[in-house]
Design an enzyme around this catalytic site. Structure first.
Site, PDB file in Angstrom:
ATOM      1  N   GLU A 154       1.621 -11.725   8.779  1.00 52.76           N
ATOM      2  CA  GLU A 154       2.360 -10.723   9.559  1.00 52.76           C
ATOM      3  C   GLU A 154       2.351 -11.052  11.047  1.00 52.76           C
ATOM      4  O   GLU A 154       2.122 -10.175  11.893  1.00 52.76           O
ATOM      5  CB  GLU A 154       1.754  -9.337   9.324  1.00 52.76           C
ATOM      6  CG  GLU A 154       1.869  -8.888   7.888  1.00 52.76           C
ATOM      7  CD  GLU A 154       1.420  -7.449   7.647  1.00 52.76           C
ATOM      8  OE1 GLU A 154       0.939  -6.805   8.578  1.00 52.76           O
ATOM      9  OE2 GLU A 154       1.586  -6.983   6.505  1.00 52.76           O
ATOM     10  N   GLU A 176       1.020  -9.735  -0.234  1.00 51.17           N
ATOM     11  CA  GLU A 176       0.116  -8.603   0.005  1.00 51.17           C
ATOM     12  C   GLU A 176       0.764  -7.375  -0.612  1.00 51.17           C
ATOM     13  O   GLU A 176       1.946  -7.109  -0.341  1.00 51.17           O
ATOM     14  CB  GLU A 176      -0.105  -8.428   1.504  1.00 51.17           C
ATOM     15  CG  GLU A 176      -1.348  -7.651   1.825  1.00 51.17           C
ATOM     16  CD  GLU A 176      -1.660  -7.690   3.315  1.00 51.17           C
ATOM     17  OE1 GLU A 176      -1.764  -8.795   3.896  1.00 51.17           O
ATOM     18  OE2 GLU A 176      -1.774  -6.614   3.894  1.00 51.17           O
TER      19      GLU A 176
END
Ligand code: GAL
Length: 811
Positions: free
Chosen positions: A424, A500
C-alpha cells in the site's frame, strides 16, 4: 590389524583440526552488555561498561515496558484508513518504550588460527539505524531495521587478541505503523573462512527443468580465489548421496554446475521434501570451504487458471504475519515461530506473507521444513511517507541495497514463491510511483529471474488508470473485493491475488448483543465481538473473500489480515486508551484461536473435520433473551439442541453470503444448560457432535503444554495454556482471575499473555489476569538438564502444576 589401529588413532587426533581448517566456522555472538540511552563514548575501547546490563541476543529492549499511553502518541490522520481529520492515536506502535537510543557492546576474542582468514560480521536485522564500531572505529551503518547486512572485518580485527564490538541503535518516533521492537532482535554471527572460498550468501540453487524422471539442479557458486574447483554432492532427505558433480570451469566469479536428480521428490506444502547440497571448494586439490544448503525441487506458474504448484492448481490459503511474537516481542525465537506455524498447519493454512518486511531466516527455515508458501516482503513505504520518519527517509539511498540483500540471503528457500516490493505504498499515486515500481521490480528480476514480484495495492482505481497495476508481475489487491472483476479486466495479467483480505476484528471469547454486522463498531470495554461480523471501513467480513476465492479460478488465493494478533495498530480503537494490540488475528496475541480460526479451518483444513459452536454458554442475566448461535463446520448441515430441545436444522445456502459458510440460529433464547450441535454427512447420518455447557464457579486450573520435552539450550520454550475451570473441568469462559506463576527446576519463567488487547500487565512479570478464562505461560529452558515444574495459583482456586523435561541437544 595393528597398523589399522594406529592409523585410526592418528586420524582421531588429527581429524578435528582438519575439519576446523577445512570448514568455515560460524559463531553466534550471543552475550552482550546493553545500555538503554545515549552514551557518546560507548564506542571507545577503554569505555567502562561494567554497570551495563548483561543480555543475550536476540533481545528486544522495549518488550519489558511498561506500557505508556504517551509513547509515540501521534496526532495524525491515517490516510490509508480513509480518515479526514487528525486525531490522537495511542497504542499505534504498541505503547512500549522502543523509541530512543540503545547501545550493545561485546568482546570478540579472535584466535591466532584466524590469521590470514576472511572474517565476516553478519546481522540478520538490527532495530534500527544501526551504527557498528570495531575497536573504536566505525565500520558501517544500516538504517532499515529489517535488513540483513554484513561487513568484512578481516582488516580491522586484531588477530590473537580481544576486539571490542559496539553497536548503536536508534529508533525514532513516528517511524512505524506497528510495534517494531528495539535492539539486536535477530542473530549476529561471526563467519571465519579461508580467503579462497565461496562469497557470502554464496551458491544460488535453482531447479529450472523438472519432469517425473529427472530434475536439473543448477548451482551457480560465486567464488573468490584462483584455480578453484567446486564439488557438489546432492543428498536426499535421509542424507544418502544421490548425485555428484565436479567443475572448475569458471566465468568471471561464477562456477556453474548442472546436476541431474533422478525421480525427484517434489517440494510442496503437503510434502515439504528437502534435499541438501554439500558444496565444496578446492584449490589445487586442497579443500578450502564447504557449505551445506538445503533446497527443494518444485515448479510453479501463475496463470488465469490459478497458481500451479508442480502442475496442480493450489489456492493460497494464506495469512499475513507481523514479526512480533506477542509476549516475547520481536526477539526471534525458533520455538515460538514453530508453535505459530504448528497452529497454522492445523488451521489448514498453506501460505504466509511476511508483512511488511523481510522475514527472519529462522521463519524461512521452518517454512521450508513444515511446508508453507511464502511471499517475502520488503517495504511498507517507498519515497512517499505513511509515517513521518518511516522508510521514506532511506528509500533513495538504501532501497536497492536492501532488496539485493533480501534476495541474496533468502533465494535458496523453496518456500518463497513470490517477492513483494511493497505494501500500500502511497507511490501508487502518480507517474513517479510507476517508475519506482519498474525500477524496484527490475532489481528483483536481476537478482532472481525465477520468482515474480507483487505489491499489495489498495488504491485500485488509481493503479488501473496510471499503469502501476499493469507493470506488476502479480497484481495484488488489498481488500476492495468489489473491484476484483474490474481490476482483472483492466490489468493484462489475467489474474488477481488477494494480497491482503478481511481485516475482520474480534476479541477472543467476547460477544456483543444485539448481534450486528458493520464497520468501525466500538464498545465501552474496548473489545470487538467474536460473532465475526465487525470489520473496518476499508475491509470486510471473511465471507466476502470466500466468495471471490470460490467463484473465480483467476483469484489466486488470499492472505488474511492477520493470522495472529500483533502489538500495535489497535483498530477500531486507535483513538482509545488502553488498547495496545490488534484485534485482526484469527488467533490472539497469546496464540489461542479465536472463533474466526474455526471459520477458516472449516474451509482450509481438508484433512480434518471442523465443528465449532459460538458463543460460550454462560450468560447469567440474559435468560430468555435472543442469543444467536453460530456454527463453523466443514459439514454442510447441522442441528442444534439446547437442553435436549432441537432448535432446527440449518443447511449451507449457496445463494446467501453468510449462510453459504456459517450455520446460524439467530432466534435462540438463552437458557443455561447444555448446547449441542450434531453435524450430518451427505447421507444425513450424524457424523460428529460437539457440546458446551454453562460452567459453574471457577474451581481449579487446567494446564496444557504444547511441548513437554524441551532442549536444554537456554532458548527453548514450552507454551502452557492455563484454563480456569469449574469443579467438573468446564472452562469458565468469563473468568478473569489474577493468576501467579512459579517455575522450579531446570527452567525459568519467561512471559505470559492472555490475549486481551487492552491489558497493561507486563508480559515478563509472573502474574496476570485470565482473559475469557484463559492465558498462556511461556517457560524457557536453561542449559541445565532435568525436570521443570510450573505451578499456577490464584486466590480461591486449587493450584495447577505441570512437569516438563529438559534434555541435552544430543541425548
Ligand atoms: C492494511 C495494511 C495493513 C494493516 C491493515 C489493517 O491496509 O496493509 O498493514 O494496516 O490495513 O486493516
Amino acid at each position: 590389524m595393528k597398523t589399522y589401529k594406529t592409523i585410526s588413532c592418528l586420524l582421531i587426533l588429527i581429524l578435528p583440526h582438519l575439519l576446523f581448517s577445512q570448514k568455515r566456522d560460524i559463531e553466534d555472538i550471543k552475550t552482550w552488555k546493553f545500555f538503554k540511552g545515549e552514551n557518546k563514548d560507548a564506542y571507545k575501547i577503554d569505555f567502562n561498561d561494567a554497570s551495563w546490563q548483561d543480555v543475550q541476543i536476540p533481545h528486544d529492549w522495549a518488550i519489558y515496558g511498561p506500557f505508556n499511553k504517551d509513547i509515540d502518541k501521534q496526532i495524525v490522520k491515517i490516510e490509508q484508513n480513509n480518515e479526514e481529520v487528525a486525531t490522537e492515536k495511542t497504542g499505534r506502535t504498541g505503547s512500549l518504550p522502543f523509541i530512543g537510543t540503545g547501545w550493545y557492546r561485546t568482546v570478540l576474542s579472535i584466535p591466532e588460527s584466524a590469521e590470514g582468514k576472511q572474517i565476516l560480521l553478519t546481522f540478520d536485522g538490527a532495530m534500527s539505524n544501526a551504527e557498528v564500531f570495531l575497536n573504536g572505529k566505525k565500520i558501517g551503518n544500516r538504517p532499515y531495521g529489517y535488513s540483513y547486512f554484513y561487513f568484512d572485518i578481516s582488516k580491522e580485527l586484531k588477530i590473537g587478541e580481544d576486539n571490542l564490538l559496539a553497536v548503536r541503535l536508534e529508533n525514532e518516533s513516528q517511524s512505524s505503523r506497528w510495534y517494531p521492537g528495539a535492539g539486536l532482535y535477530r542473530k549476529v554471527q561471526l563467519i571465519t573462512k579461508d580467503t579462497v572460498s565461496f562469497k557470502h550468501w554464496g551458491p544460488t540453487i535453482t531447479t529450472p527443468y523438472i519432469t517425473g524422471e529427472m530434475a536439473k539442479v543448477e548451482i551457480k557458486s560465486k567464488v573468490q580465489g584462483k584455480n578453484v574447483r567446486v564439488e557438489t554432492t546432492i543428498k536426499d532427505s535421509t542424507g544418502k548421496a544421490i548425485a555428484f558433480n565436479s567443475n572448475s570451469q569458471r566465468f568471471g566469479d561464477e562456477v556453474e554446475q548442472n546436476i541431474p536428480v533422478e525421480e525427484p521428490n517434489l517440494w510442496s506444502p503437503s510434502h515439504p521434501y528437502l534435499y541438501t547440497a554439500e558444496i565444496k571448494l578446492f584449490k589445487d586439490g586442497e579443500l578450502k570451504d564447504s557449505q551445506e544448503m538445503r533446497f527443494g525441487i518444485r515448479e510453479f506458474k501463475y496463470t488465469p487458471e490459478g497458481f500451479k504448484l508442480n502442475g496442480k492448481v493450489t489456492k493460497f490459503k494464506g495469512v499475513c504475519l507481523h514479526h512480533d511474537l506477542g509476549p516475547i516481542g520481536t526477539a526471534i525465537n525458533k520455538a515460538a515461530l514453530k508453535r505459530q506455524l504448528t497452529i497454522l498447519k492445523d488451521l489448514g493454512c498453506n501460505a504466509i506473507r511476511s508483512a511488511h518486511n523481510m522475514p527472519s531466516l529462522e521463519q524461512l527455515e521452518l517454512a521450508d521444513e513444515m511446508g508453507f508458501l511464502v511471499i517475502a516482503e520488503s517495504f511498507d513505504e517507498w519515497k512517499k511517507p505513511k509515517v513521518k520518519n518511516g522508510y521514506n527517509q532511506h528509500f533513495d539511498e538504501w532501497a536497492e541495497k536492501d532488496v539485493e540483500n533480501l534476495v541474496r540471503a533468502t533465494k535458496n528457500h523453496p518456500s518463497i514463491i513470490m517477492w513483494s516490493a511493497g505494501n500500500e505504498v502511497p507511490d501508487q499515486w502518480g507517474s513517479e510511483g510507476v517508475k519506482r515500481l519498474h525500477w524496484l521490480q527490475e532489481i528483483f528480476h536481476r537478482e532472481d529471474p525465477t520468482r515474480p514480484v507483487t505489491v499489495g495495492m489498495d488504491q485500485v482505481k488509481a493503479v488501473m488508470e496510471n499503469g502501476f497495476g499493469a507493470v506488476l508481475d502479480i497484481p495484488g489487491l488489498n481488500y476492495r473485493v468489489h473491484l476484483y472483476e474490474e481490476a482483472r479486466e483492466s490489468f493484462p495479467q489475467g489474474f488477481i491475488l488477494g494480497s491482503e483480505t478481511a481485516s475482520t476484528v474480534s476479541s477472543r471469547g467476547i460477544y456483543k448483543f444485539p448481534v450486528k454486522k458493520g464497520h468501525d463498531i466500538t464498545y465501552p470495554d474496548l473489545q470487538s465481538s467474536s460473532y465475526d461480523l465487525e470489520y473496518c471501513s476499508w475491509s470486510n467480513i471473511p465471507e466476502e473473500d470466500f466468495v471471490q476465492q470460490d467463484d473465480h479460478d483467476w483469484v489466486l488465493g488470499e492472505f488474511v489480515w492477520t493470522g495472529f494478533d500483533y502489538l500495535g495498530e489497535p483498530t477500531p480503537y486507535d483513538n482509545y486508551w488502553p488498547s495496545r494490540s490488534s484485534y485482526f488475528g484469527m488467533i490472539d496475541l497469546a496464540g489461542i484461536p479465536k472463533d474466526r480460526y474455526y471459520l477458516y479451518r472449516s474451509r482450509w483444513n481438508t484433512e480434518d473435520e471442523t465443528l465449532h459452536i459460538l458463543p460460550h454458554w454462560n450468560w447469567a442475566g440474559r435468560e430468555g433473551e435472543v442469543t444467536p448461535v453460530f456454527v463453523y463446520t466443514s459439514y454442510n448441515k447441522a442441528e442444534l439442541f439446547i437442553n435436549g430441545k432441537s432448535q432446527g436444522i440449518r443447511i449451507k445456502q449457496k445463494d446467501s453470503l453468510l449462510e453459504r459458510y456459517r450455520l446460524m440460529w439467530n432466534e435462540v433464547l438463552y437458557e443455561p444448560g447444555t448446547i449441542k450441535v450434531v453435524a450430518y454427512d451427505e447421507n444425513d447420518k450424524p457424523a460428529m457432535e460437539k457440546e458446551i455447557v454453562t460452567a459453574g464457579k471457577p474451581h481449579h486450573l487446567k494446564l496444557e503444554a504444547d511441548r513437554t520435552n524441551l532442549t536444554a539450550n537456554g532458548e527453548d520454550l514450552s507454551f502452557i495454556t492455563v484454563s480456569v475451570v469449574d469443579k467438573d473441568g468446564n472452562v469458565c469462559p468469563t473468568a478473569t482471575n489474577q493468576l501467579s506463576f512459579k517455575v522450579d527446576g531446570a527452567g525459568k519463567y519467561r512471559a505470559a499473555s492472555n490475549g486481551d488487547p487492552t491489558s497493561l500487565e507486563m508480559f515478563h512479570l509472573p502474574t496476570m489476569k485470565a482473559f475469557s478464562g484463559k492465558l498462556v505461560v511461556l517457560v524457557q529452558s536453561t542449559t541445565d538438564v532435568g525436570e521443570i515444574e510450573l505451578s499456577v495459583s490464584g486466590k480461591g482456586l486449587q493450584t495447577g502444576n505441570i512437569k516438563l523435561q529438559s534434555k541435552t541437544i544430543n541425548p
